[in-house]
Each structure stands twice: as C-alpha cells, then as structure tokens.
Design a protein around this motif. Structure first.
Motif, short mmCIF file in Angstrom:
data_model
loop_
_atom_site.label_atom_id
_atom_site.label_comp_id
_atom_site.label_asym_id
_atom_site.label_seq_id
_atom_site.Cartn_x
_atom_site.Cartn_y
_atom_site.Cartn_z
N LYS A 32 27.00 0.36 48.13
CA LYS A 32 25.95 0.96 48.94
C LYS A 32 24.63 0.22 48.72
O LYS A 32 24.47 -0.50 47.74
CB LYS A 32 25.80 2.44 48.65
CG LYS A 32 25.27 2.79 47.29
CD LYS A 32 25.15 4.31 47.17
CE LYS A 32 24.50 4.68 45.85
NZ LYS A 32 24.30 6.12 45.72
N ASN A 33 23.70 0.41 49.63
CA ASN A 33 22.39 -0.23 49.52
C ASN A 33 21.63 0.32 48.33
O ASN A 33 21.76 1.50 47.98
CB ASN A 33 21.56 0.03 50.79
CG ASN A 33 22.12 -0.68 52.00
OD1 ASN A 33 23.01 -1.52 51.90
ND2 ASN A 33 21.60 -0.34 53.15
N GLY A 34 20.84 -0.55 47.72
CA GLY A 34 20.01 -0.12 46.60
C GLY A 34 19.72 -1.28 45.67
O GLY A 34 20.09 -2.43 45.91
N ILE A 35 19.04 -0.94 44.59
CA ILE A 35 18.68 -1.93 43.57
C ILE A 35 19.28 -1.47 42.25
O ILE A 35 19.20 -0.30 41.88
CB ILE A 35 17.16 -2.05 43.45
CG1 ILE A 35 16.56 -2.55 44.78
CG2 ILE A 35 16.78 -2.99 42.30
CD1 ILE A 35 15.05 -2.53 44.82
N THR A 36 19.89 -2.39 41.53
CA THR A 36 20.51 -2.08 40.25
C THR A 36 20.34 -3.27 39.31
O THR A 36 19.90 -4.34 39.72
CB THR A 36 22.00 -1.73 40.44
OG1 THR A 36 22.52 -1.23 39.21
CG2 THR A 36 22.81 -2.92 40.91
N THR A 37 20.71 -3.05 38.07
CA THR A 37 20.66 -4.11 37.07
C THR A 37 22.05 -4.28 36.47
O THR A 37 22.69 -3.30 36.08
CB THR A 37 19.66 -3.76 35.95
OG1 THR A 37 18.38 -3.58 36.52
CG2 THR A 37 19.61 -4.86 34.91
N LEU A 38 22.49 -5.53 36.39
CA LEU A 38 23.68 -5.87 35.62
C LEU A 38 23.20 -6.31 34.25
O LEU A 38 22.20 -7.02 34.15
CB LEU A 38 24.45 -7.01 36.28
CG LEU A 38 25.15 -6.69 37.59
CD1 LEU A 38 25.69 -7.95 38.22
CD2 LEU A 38 26.26 -5.69 37.35
N SER A 39 23.91 -5.90 33.21
CA SER A 39 23.47 -6.28 31.86
C SER A 39 24.64 -6.46 30.92
O SER A 39 25.73 -5.92 31.13
CB SER A 39 22.50 -5.24 31.30
OG SER A 39 23.14 -4.00 31.17
N ALA A 40 24.38 -7.24 29.88
CA ALA A 40 25.33 -7.45 28.78
C ALA A 40 24.50 -7.86 27.56
O ALA A 40 23.31 -8.17 27.69
CB ALA A 40 26.35 -8.54 29.13
N GLN A 41 25.13 -7.85 26.40
CA GLN A 41 24.45 -8.26 25.18
C GLN A 41 25.31 -9.26 24.43
O GLN A 41 26.53 -9.12 24.38
CB GLN A 41 24.18 -7.06 24.26
CG GLN A 41 23.22 -6.04 24.80
CD GLN A 41 23.91 -5.09 25.76
OE1 GLN A 41 25.06 -4.71 25.56
NE2 GLN A 41 23.22 -4.71 26.81
N ARG A 42 24.61 -10.24 23.84
CA ARG A 42 25.31 -11.22 23.00
C ARG A 42 25.03 -10.87 21.54
O ARG A 42 23.89 -10.69 21.14
CB ARG A 42 24.83 -12.64 23.30
CG ARG A 42 25.68 -13.70 22.58
CD ARG A 42 25.19 -15.08 22.87
NE ARG A 42 23.94 -15.27 22.13
CZ ARG A 42 23.14 -16.29 22.31
NH1 ARG A 42 23.39 -17.20 23.21
NH2 ARG A 42 22.04 -16.39 21.59
N HIS A 43 26.11 -10.75 20.78
CA HIS A 43 26.04 -10.42 19.36
C HIS A 43 26.64 -11.56 18.55
O HIS A 43 27.43 -12.35 19.07
CB HIS A 43 26.86 -9.16 19.06
CG HIS A 43 26.41 -7.95 19.81
ND1 HIS A 43 25.47 -7.09 19.34
CD2 HIS A 43 26.77 -7.47 21.03
CE1 HIS A 43 25.27 -6.12 20.22
NE2 HIS A 43 26.06 -6.34 21.26
N CYS A 44 26.30 -11.60 17.30
CA CYS A 44 26.86 -12.59 16.39
C CYS A 44 27.93 -11.93 15.52
O CYS A 44 27.71 -10.83 15.00
CB CYS A 44 25.75 -13.17 15.52
SG CYS A 44 26.35 -14.36 14.30
#
Length: 105
Positions: free
Chosen positions: A71-83
């Motif tokens: 659907k229409n809209g604004i969103t954020t894709l995210s991930a994190q890099r860990h050691c």
C-alpha cells in the motif's frame, strides 16, 4: 508493471521510491577481518506498507530480505551489523545500523 528494487550495504541512508506491487530485495554482505565476523540481522520494515516475504541469514554473516509493497506510504527498512569474535578475540562494542527510507506511491 511491477518492478524489483535491489538494495545493498551501499544503500544505507538512501531514500528509494517504489510503486504498489513492486518487490524490494535487500542483500547485505557480512565480512571477516582478523578473527572477527561482522554479521547482519534479518532486514525488517517498520510498518504495514511493505510485507516481508522472505528473510534469512547465512553462517557467513550475510542477510537477505524480500518485501512486497502492499500500500502507499512511507516506511523504513532496517538491519544491524554486529561483531561475533572467534575464540580468544574481542569485538569492538559497536552496532552498525543500516536504514533505507522507502516511499511507496
């Protein structure tokens, strides 16, 4: 006609545009450096604009996710890099975020 948008490590901080029906694929590559394994979490979306179809990590530290714009809209894709250290090694206490803003029209 539906399109495929591909995102990688280098897209961190970008804004991308998609249409309803498009697929967005995130491909994040981990790496090893001097006994330290830098691994990614599975990418996630912070809203119902994108539906995650697939999300996996590999033993090497790579992570992928496929999302469908529903659907229409604004969103954020995210991930994190860990050691993750090898035995006898120490990691820096740093978590590296990866974020891409997605506008679906």
């Amino acid at each position: 006609m539906a399109e495929r948008v591909a995102l990688t490590n280098a897209d961190n901080g970008r804004t991308v545009f998609a249409h309803t029906g498009d697929d967005i694929e995130v491909i994040l590559t981990g790496h090893r450096d001097h006994g330290l394994n830098y691994t990614w979490s599975i990418p996630v979306s912070d809203s119902t604009v994108l539906h995650r179809i697939k999300g996996v990590t590999t033993p090497r530290g790579d992570a992928t996710g496929r999302f469908h714009a529903v659907k229409n809209g604004i969103t954020t894709l995210s991930a994190q890099r860990h050691c993750r250290p090898d035995r006898g090694k120490l990691c820096p206490l740093v978590v590296v975020p990866w974020k891409v803003r997605v506008e679906v029209k």
